[in-house]
Design an enzyme around this catalytic site. Sequence first.
Site, PDB file in Angstrom:
ATOM      1  N   HIS A  33      16.617 -65.799  16.436  1.00 32.05           N
ATOM      2  CA  HIS A  33      15.447 -66.244  17.198  1.00 32.05           C
ATOM      3  C   HIS A  33      14.291 -65.240  17.075  1.00 32.05           C
ATOM      4  O   HIS A  33      13.176 -65.600  16.677  1.00 32.05           O
ATOM      5  CB  HIS A  33      15.838 -66.440  18.662  1.00 32.05           C
ATOM      6  CG  HIS A  33      14.723 -66.896  19.534  1.00 32.05           C
ATOM      7  ND1 HIS A  33      14.541 -68.216  19.875  1.00 32.05           N
ATOM      8  CD2 HIS A  33      13.709 -66.217  20.105  1.00 32.05           C
ATOM      9  CE1 HIS A  33      13.457 -68.331  20.631  1.00 32.05           C
ATOM     10  NE2 HIS A  33      12.927 -67.123  20.795  1.00 32.05           N
ATOM     11  N   GLU A  34      14.577 -63.993  17.390  1.00 29.76           N
ATOM     12  CA  GLU A  34      13.517 -62.975  17.324  1.00 29.76           C
ATOM     13  C   GLU A  34      13.085 -62.770  15.870  1.00 29.76           C
ATOM     14  O   GLU A  34      11.912 -62.516  15.603  1.00 29.76           O
ATOM     15  CB  GLU A  34      13.985 -61.662  17.956  1.00 29.76           C
ATOM     16  CG  GLU A  34      14.372 -61.757  19.441  1.00 29.76           C
ATOM     17  CD  GLU A  34      13.328 -62.418  20.335  1.00 29.76           C
ATOM     18  OE1 GLU A  34      12.120 -62.282  20.054  1.00 29.76           O
ATOM     19  OE2 GLU A  34      13.717 -63.086  21.314  1.00 29.76           O
ATOM     20  N   HIS A  89      10.422 -65.228  15.149  1.00 28.22           N
ATOM     21  CA  HIS A  89       9.129 -64.746  15.674  1.00 28.22           C
ATOM     22  C   HIS A  89       8.536 -63.696  14.736  1.00 28.22           C
ATOM     23  O   HIS A  89       7.347 -63.695  14.435  1.00 28.22           O
ATOM     24  CB  HIS A  89       9.332 -64.077  17.046  1.00 28.22           C
ATOM     25  CG  HIS A  89       9.457 -65.034  18.195  1.00 28.22           C
ATOM     26  ND1 HIS A  89       8.483 -65.955  18.498  1.00 28.22           N
ATOM     27  CD2 HIS A  89      10.422 -65.176  19.141  1.00 28.22           C
ATOM     28  CE1 HIS A  89       8.861 -66.641  19.579  1.00 28.22           C
ATOM     29  NE2 HIS A  89      10.036 -66.197  19.990  1.00 28.22           N
ATOM     30  N   GLU A 149       6.807 -69.925  19.239  1.00 29.92           N
ATOM     31  CA  GLU A 149       8.155 -70.366  19.594  1.00 29.92           C
ATOM     32  C   GLU A 149       8.661 -71.431  18.620  1.00 29.92           C
ATOM     33  O   GLU A 149       9.866 -71.557  18.411  1.00 29.92           O
ATOM     34  CB  GLU A 149       8.164 -70.879  21.041  1.00 29.92           C
ATOM     35  CG  GLU A 149       9.540 -71.057  21.639  1.00 29.92           C
ATOM     36  CD  GLU A 149      10.310 -69.747  21.855  1.00 29.92           C
ATOM     37  OE1 GLU A 149       9.724 -68.656  21.703  1.00 29.92           O
ATOM     38  OE2 GLU A 149      11.507 -69.824  22.163  1.00 29.92           O
TER      39      GLU A 149
HETATM   40 CO    CO Z   1      11.053 -66.820  21.711  1.00 26.07          CO
END
Ligand code: CO
Length: 496
Positions: free
Chosen positions: A260-261, A264, A290
């Site tokens: 997830h990160e 980003h 996101e």
């Molecule tokens: Co996020």
Amino acid sequence: MSTFEQLKTEAQRIADVKYAAAVLNWDMEINMPANGVEARSRQLATLSGIAFEMGTSEKFSNLLQAAKDDASLDALQKRNVELLWSDFQKAKKFSQEFVEEMSMTVSQTFAAWEHAKKANDFSLYAPQLEKMIALKRKQAEIIGYEKHPYDALLDDYEPGMTAAVLDEYFNTVRSGLKPLLEKIKAQPQVDNSCLHQHFDRQQQWDYSIAILKQMGYDFGAGRQDISTHPFTTNFAATDVRVTTRINENDMTDCLFSAIHEGGHALYEQGLLTGNYGLPLGEAASLSVHESQSRLWENNVGRALPFWKYNFEIAQKTFPAQFSAISQHTLYKAINRVEPSFIRTQADELTYHFHIMIRFDIEKALMEGTLNVTDLKNYWNEQYQKYLGITPADDATGILQDVHWSHGLLGYFPTYSLGSAYAAQYYRQAEQDIPGLNDLIAKGDNAPLLTWLREKIHVHGRFYNSQDLCEKVTGEKLNFNHFLKYAEDKYSGIYGF
Ligand code: CO
């Protein structure tokens, strides 16, 4: 030097100060000893005061005005100036005292949250949170709004978004997801016991690093650390840092936090370095941000092609845990749908309800129809109402998220929007990249990353989230793409 070059030089000096503060913030969460909080709060307040002073100065105002009046700018320069101008108009509404008070309050509220979370006691946090909410209401009044004070806060993260539009959006989410969740609930539950064994910390760490590399995350322009709440921070496109956390009894926490990160971070690493300190060198909005993390986490990382390639690697990394199970068992396990307490660990369907609850709470706090003292009870009631569960304690309930302690109200809805954008973008990528899923099944994520870079990353803030979505996919955000994706995926997993 041209008017634009002069403006750019000053904008970059302001960015230098802001990013220096961001480094101190990163250090505060990763390395700083507990007693450092007071001095650090001060240092951050001073730096944000300096950046504010520079960004609202007469010098900057004159440079902006000159660039605005300059007819020789190209389209990209013009857009940079337009966005700098609107940021400037907004910043000018705040007094230096307010900015420093906010910075100081954020540091103190974050410290109170950390303390209360460790002690598992919301009452230790409530008085400080109350100060923060009061300050956010003051902020909304300063910015101004037409219909709802919440709109003023939303504008910081999602330009153009309003509480009214979100009310409608969450109605669609609720009515669309409810029948799907009913269908899932009627089927036998998926067995995910393979995930809940003991997993060595170091092995989990190494595995997360390997996956980040596979995604295309550049460790020459970043690093990963451990924090209570995983996050990504950037000081330039050439220095983008991620964090993860490790749960020895659930390997998905570390793995999917890293993915997830990492998503980003790929966005930030994909911004154009020539636009450092300028709006076109910044992410379009939080929902677009996101959309990138969710796309990698869900549409890639929780899908079959990814595991066709990665299952063997997972088996080699964790032989004691995975040698006796099949690829499909692991795939089903990581996609188990079940109402749960912790937002960051929620499956991608019930996740939207976690966000909806926070949106309702934030709106009510801003309206003044809900008090901080009633927050814990309200939170627990809402979880019972929408997810059918009541948190046993504060740490797994009202204290779980860091956001409010940072003053980030109006931020949560962008998570849900991001998930919807991710589904829409991934669908488009499948159409644009021949054999995309076969490539991912071979461990080749480069074509997808290139597509994201070209379609989304390089534009920075040139387009807002709605216009960007329309440019890339041919239509505005449409939650039905998420629903279609979810129907296809979960009918396979749960067999309906
Ligand atoms: Co996020």
